[in-house]
Write a protein that holds these residues in place. Structure first.
Motif, PDB file in Angstrom:
ATOM      1  N   PRO A 165     -27.037  10.554   2.697  1.00  0.00           N
ATOM      2  CA  PRO A 165     -28.036  11.879   3.505  1.00  0.00           C
ATOM      3  C   PRO A 165     -27.882  11.827   4.798  1.00  0.00           C
ATOM      4  O   PRO A 165     -27.647  13.035   5.407  1.00  0.00           O
ATOM      5  N   ILE A 166     -28.551  10.104   5.232  1.00  0.00           N
ATOM      6  CA  ILE A 166     -28.914  10.002   6.961  1.00  0.00           C
ATOM      7  C   ILE A 166     -27.378  10.631   7.454  1.00  0.00           C
ATOM      8  O   ILE A 166     -27.466  10.715   8.524  1.00  0.00           O
ATOM      9  N   LEU A 167     -26.433   9.359   6.575  1.00  0.00           N
ATOM     10  CA  LEU A 167     -24.829   9.806   7.348  1.00  0.00           C
ATOM     11  C   LEU A 167     -24.585  11.375   7.476  1.00  0.00           C
ATOM     12  O   LEU A 167     -23.666  11.736   8.231  1.00  0.00           O
ATOM     13  N   ALA A 168     -24.666  11.564   6.277  1.00  0.00           N
ATOM     14  CA  ALA A 168     -23.712  12.913   6.258  1.00  0.00           C
ATOM     15  C   ALA A 168     -24.905  14.234   6.963  1.00  0.00           C
ATOM     16  O   ALA A 168     -23.645  15.200   7.480  1.00  0.00           O
ATOM     17  N   SER A 169     -25.943  14.141   6.618  1.00  0.00           N
ATOM     18  CA  SER A 169     -26.662  14.920   8.311  1.00  0.00           C
ATOM     19  C   SER A 169     -26.086  14.738   9.741  1.00  0.00           C
ATOM     20  O   SER A 169     -26.249  15.576  10.853  1.00  0.00           O
ATOM     21  N   GLY A 170     -25.783  13.507   9.677  1.00  0.00           N
ATOM     22  CA  GLY A 170     -25.866  13.136  11.570  1.00  0.00           C
ATOM     23  C   GLY A 170     -24.199  13.543  11.492  1.00  0.00           C
ATOM     24  O   GLY A 170     -23.879  14.472  12.702  1.00  0.00           O
ATOM     25  N   LEU A 171     -23.161  13.479  10.894  1.00  0.00           N
ATOM     26  CA  LEU A 171     -21.499  13.818  10.907  1.00  0.00           C
ATOM     27  C   LEU A 171     -21.897  15.649  10.858  1.00  0.00           C
ATOM     28  O   LEU A 171     -21.042  16.261  11.642  1.00  0.00           O
ATOM     29  N   ALA A 172     -23.149  15.994   9.725  1.00  0.00           N
ATOM     30  CA  ALA A 172     -23.022  17.769  10.110  1.00  0.00           C
ATOM     31  C   ALA A 172     -22.859  18.183  11.038  1.00  0.00           C
ATOM     32  O   ALA A 172     -22.755  19.087  11.925  1.00  0.00           O
ATOM     33  N   LEU A 173     -24.445  17.339  11.867  1.00  0.00           N
ATOM     34  CA  LEU A 173     -25.104  17.815  13.578  1.00  0.00           C
ATOM     35  C   LEU A 173     -23.278  17.744  14.193  1.00  0.00           C
ATOM     36  O   LEU A 173     -24.090  18.676  15.352  1.00  0.00           O
ATOM     37  N   ALA A 238     -18.107  10.310  19.688  1.00  0.00           N
ATOM     38  CA  ALA A 238     -18.424   9.004  19.738  1.00  0.00           C
ATOM     39  C   ALA A 238     -19.600   8.295  18.541  1.00  0.00           C
ATOM     40  O   ALA A 238     -19.263   7.019  18.567  1.00  0.00           O
ATOM     41  N   LEU A 239     -20.205   8.933  18.478  1.00  0.00           N
ATOM     42  CA  LEU A 239     -21.674   8.938  18.160  1.00  0.00           C
ATOM     43  C   LEU A 239     -21.447   8.629  16.324  1.00  0.00           C
ATOM     44  O   LEU A 239     -21.890   7.947  15.954  1.00  0.00           O
ATOM     45  N   ASN A 240     -20.143   9.197  15.997  1.00  0.00           N
ATOM     46  CA  ASN A 240     -20.261   8.687  14.636  1.00  0.00           C
ATOM     47  C   ASN A 240     -20.154   6.937  14.377  1.00  0.00           C
ATOM     48  O   ASN A 240     -20.107   6.859  13.244  1.00  0.00           O
ATOM     49  N   GLY A 241     -19.479   6.687  15.362  1.00  0.00           N
ATOM     50  CA  GLY A 241     -19.744   4.400  15.330  1.00  0.00           C
ATOM     51  C   GLY A 241     -20.391   4.217  14.971  1.00  0.00           C
ATOM     52  O   GLY A 241     -21.520   3.489  14.275  1.00  0.00           O
ATOM     53  N   PRO A 242     -21.344   4.628  16.107  1.00  0.00           N
ATOM     54  CA  PRO A 242     -22.966   3.768  16.144  1.00  0.00           C
ATOM     55  C   PRO A 242     -23.850   4.275  14.158  1.00  0.00           C
ATOM     56  O   PRO A 242     -23.897   3.717  14.194  1.00  0.00           O
ATOM     57  N   LEU A 243     -23.606   5.514  14.280  1.00  0.00           N
ATOM     58  CA  LEU A 243     -24.395   5.896  12.486  1.00  0.00           C
ATOM     59  C   LEU A 243     -23.167   4.903  12.176  1.00  0.00           C
ATOM     60  O   LEU A 243     -24.752   4.890  11.098  1.00  0.00           O
ATOM     61  N   MET A 244     -22.202   4.990  12.227  1.00  0.00           N
ATOM     62  CA  MET A 244     -22.032   4.365  10.430  1.00  0.00           C
ATOM     63  C   MET A 244     -22.059   3.017  10.556  1.00  0.00           C
ATOM     64  O   MET A 244     -22.595   2.319   9.437  1.00  0.00           O
ATOM     65  N   GLN A 245     -22.391   2.240  11.615  1.00  0.00           N
ATOM     66  CA  GLN A 245     -22.614   0.770  12.013  1.00  0.00           C
ATOM     67  C   GLN A 245     -24.232   0.421  11.566  1.00  0.00           C
ATOM     68  O   GLN A 245     -24.473  -0.241  10.588  1.00  0.00           O
ATOM     69  N   LEU A 290     -16.971   8.350   3.956  1.00  0.00           N
ATOM     70  CA  LEU A 290     -17.923   9.576   4.883  1.00  0.00           C
ATOM     71  C   LEU A 290     -17.280   9.274   6.045  1.00  0.00           C
ATOM     72  O   LEU A 290     -17.505  10.420   6.150  1.00  0.00           O
ATOM     73  N   MET A 291     -17.310   7.907   6.910  1.00  0.00           N
ATOM     74  CA  MET A 291     -17.037   8.508   8.094  1.00  0.00           C
ATOM     75  C   MET A 291     -15.189   8.884   7.903  1.00  0.00           C
ATOM     76  O   MET A 291     -14.420   9.773   8.829  1.00  0.00           O
ATOM     77  N   MET A 292     -14.632   8.371   6.860  1.00  0.00           N
ATOM     78  CA  MET A 292     -13.034   9.400   6.615  1.00  0.00           C
ATOM     79  C   MET A 292     -13.013  10.804   6.636  1.00  0.00           C
ATOM     80  O   MET A 292     -12.756  11.745   7.360  1.00  0.00           O
ATOM     81  N   LEU A 293     -14.468  11.378   6.179  1.00  0.00           N
ATOM     82  CA  LEU A 293     -14.463  13.203   5.315  1.00  0.00           C
ATOM     83  C   LEU A 293     -14.864  13.496   6.673  1.00  0.00           C
ATOM     84  O   LEU A 293     -14.145  14.692   7.100  1.00  0.00           O
ATOM     85  N   SER A 294     -15.945  12.850   7.646  1.00  0.00           N
ATOM     86  CA  SER A 294     -16.082  13.522   9.328  1.00  0.00           C
ATOM     87  C   SER A 294     -15.341  13.623   9.257  1.00  0.00           C
ATOM     88  O   SER A 294     -14.690  14.551  10.143  1.00  0.00           O
ATOM     89  N   MET A 295     -14.192  12.617   9.733  1.00  0.00           N
ATOM     90  CA  MET A 295     -12.732  12.596  11.171  1.00  0.00           C
ATOM     91  C   MET A 295     -12.569  13.601  11.051  1.00  0.00           C
ATOM     92  O   MET A 295     -11.513  14.399  10.685  1.00  0.00           O
TER      93      MET A 295
END
Length: 581
Positions: A165-173, A238-245, A290-295
């Protein structure tokens, strides 16, 4: 919209179905490998023999090869399907544009159509490849990895439900913030392409007025506009990367700390090293999915706006269409305007033409003259149905033009427009636009009538001379004469010359008119001109003023009775100055 786009998949439907199947097989194998690896680690820990290790190793190698094979084939089928889909989209758009009326073409800017057929189609192509490949792979990987993580890790796997949920919320934003930016970018792409198109098309004017600096500044502003929005969008993405890490390191810290503690403590009876390595692997799989889904979502967001623009072009219906039972024969070249009024757009406040009543006999030569903006071109564009009259009826051979088959009508009404266009190819290829089956002798005859044969013969390759795009390697007068010859090859019932001898000298102009009169006496000839000399020997001359007919008559009659015609004639021939002297 999706249904409309799906029509362009056509022959690539099978590959589009095969790709997700192959991807599913690849995912199943990939998610099974950590499970078998964990089992092997536990076997080694318990002191298994070499045969067991070899047997497990062989299974893992076979599974890795199968996974690689399924992935490679899926990549190939996805690439073929997406490229084919893009090809069909461009084809459908281009075919749709070919059916447009002038009114439809006026609705879209040329630069916008080019952007839609290039950038927009590429965006949709990339999104389609991701949909049939990544958009299938990521959810499957996510589900399988979750299931296997709970099978292998038990309670420890709950950490994934906290991190997702943390990652999904960040990606949704991130997606929410980038979506409006991508919508703005495409309009700015149109502006950028328009700047490039205008500059290249008008390069001679730019250089003659020494306006390179101005054009560079205009281009820089358009390019900077696109760059600024793209940069803003890319910064957010670009925030995808740091969030994923961040999520990955939190996961690693928890699994390594809690897993190591569990193994070392007495709880190790329920959790061993094999399970520990497997759950760590599944954790990476979940987060990467999740990262691929965000892309995928970002790409679909970008492509969504492109798809709308593509569908707009495909769904645009021509404002002109054939009647149910069209007439396929044009008997003669007589023309009739009955109470005709016309405006270019429904939103236009004034009529371009108002209350036109005109009768032209077959074989007559009609001159049309008038000031700039007097709607001379608007009048003749109603004859071949380049536009339809807003009010009243236009007839050819006594029949409403709307009752004719469009192709039949336009084949019998040859128009040489103000903007003479030649296409890339030889002179022969350009001339045969008028008649694809014309013999070389017919080409030469038409060119002699259009006073083009002499200059063509001076080219080293004659009629096989290559014409550059837009006819840039011939002069304006030569281009006009080639376009007239092309129209003559149609052997039409009606020939319209819309100011198409403005770039030739008066002697050549007179020779062309004489040739037309002798060669096609039964063809109705309408000559729009700025010079009175080009129309003074016409059977009748129409004087246009403000979208209405100001006068009709012979040269002598109009000189005596029509103030506008007399003023034009006087200014061009300087009669007033001569009388004063």
């Amino acid at each position: 919209m999706i249904r409309e786009l799906a029509k362009s998949i056509r022959e690539y439907k099978k590959l589009s179905i095969i790709t997700p199947i192959l991807i599913s097989l690849e995912v199943v194998i990939e998610c099974t490998i950590p499970f078998i690896t964990a089992s092997l680690v536990n076997k080694i820990k318990n002191g298994c023999d070499l045969n067991t290790i070899i047997r497990y190793g062989a299974v893992l190698v076979i599974m890795a090869v199968l996974s690689l094979m399924f992935g490679a084939i899926a990549g190939s089928t996805a690439a073929t399907a997406s490229c084919g889909f893009a090809k069909n989209l461009r084809k459908d758009m281009f075919y749709s544009i070919q059916n447009y009326s002038f009114e439809n073409i006026d609705k879209f800017m040329t630069s916008s159509l080019i952007t839609r057929m290039t950038t927009d189609v590429t965006n949709v192509q990339n999104a389609y490849m991701m949909i049939i490949r990544t958009a299938i792979r990521s959810p499957l990987m996510l589900v399988f990895a979750f299931v296997m993580a709970f099978v292998m890790g038990g309670r420890m796997a709950w950490i994934f439900l906290v991190m997702v949920p943390i990652l999904a919320s960040g990606l949704a934003l991130i997606i929410y913030k980038t979506f409006p930016l991508f919508k703005k970018i495409f309009k700015k792409y149109d502006a950028l392409n328009r700047s490039i198109q205008e500059n290249i098309k008008g390069m001679r004017v730019v250089k003659s007025f020494v306006r390179e600096d101005y054009e560079q500044k205009k281009f820089d502003e358009a390019a900077q506009d696109v760059c600024a929005d793209f940069t803003k969008a890319e910064r957010i993405l670009a925030l995808n990367g740091p969030l994923m890490q961040f999520c990955m390191y939190v996961l690693m810290i928890f699994v390594l700390s809690f897993g190591s503690y569990t193994i070392i403590s007495s709880r190790g009876l329920d959790f061993d090293i094999g399970q520990f390595s497997a759950i760590l692997t599944y954790g990476f799989m979940i987060l990467s999915s999740l990262m691929m889904l965000s892309m995928v979502f970002v790409m679909i967001t970008l492509a969504g706006e492109s798809a709308k623009r593509i569908v707009e072009v495909i769904n645009e219906k021509s404002t002109l269409s054939n009647p149910e039972n069209p007439i396929y024969t044009v008997k003669d070249g007589s023309i009739s305007f009955e109470n005709v009024s016309f405006k270019y757009s429904e939103k236009a406040k004034r009529m371009a033409l108002a209350n036109i009543n005109l009768q032209i006999k077959s074989g007559e030569t009609i001159g049309i003259i008038g000031g700039t903006g007097s709607s001379k071109s608007s009048l003749i564009q109603l004859i071949p149905r380049l536009y339809d009259a807003t009010e009243g009826v236009v007839k050819v051979a006594g029949i409403d033009v709307k009752k004719y088959d469009l192709e039949t009508l336009r084949n019998q009404v040859a128009v040489v427009l103000q903007k003479n266009i030649l296409f890339s190819g030889t002179i022969k290829e350009n001339l045969r636009w008028g008649n694809k089956d014309a013999t070389d002798e017919e080409l030469i005859e038409a060119c002699k009538l259009a006073c083009a044969h002499d200059f063509i013969s001076q080219f080293p390759k004659g009629y096989d001379t290559y014409i550059e795009q837009g006819g840039t390697n011939v002069s304006g007068g030569q281009k006009q004469r080639l376009c007239i010859a092309r129209a003559l090859l149609k052997q039409p019932k009606i020939l319209i010359l819309d100011d198409s001898t403005s770039a030739v000298d008066t002697k050549t102009d007179a020779s062309i008119r004489k040739g037309l009169k002798e060669y096609m006496p039964n063809t109705t000839k309408i000559i729009i001109a700025q010079r009175t000399a080009s129309v003074e020997d016409a059977d009748r001359i129409i004087v246009m003023d403000g979208g209405t007919i100001n006068g009709i008559g012979t040269h002598e009659e109009l000189l005596a009775e029509n103030e506008i015609y007399r003023e034009i004639y006087t200014s061009q021939n300087k009669v007033g100055d001569q009388n004063e002297n």
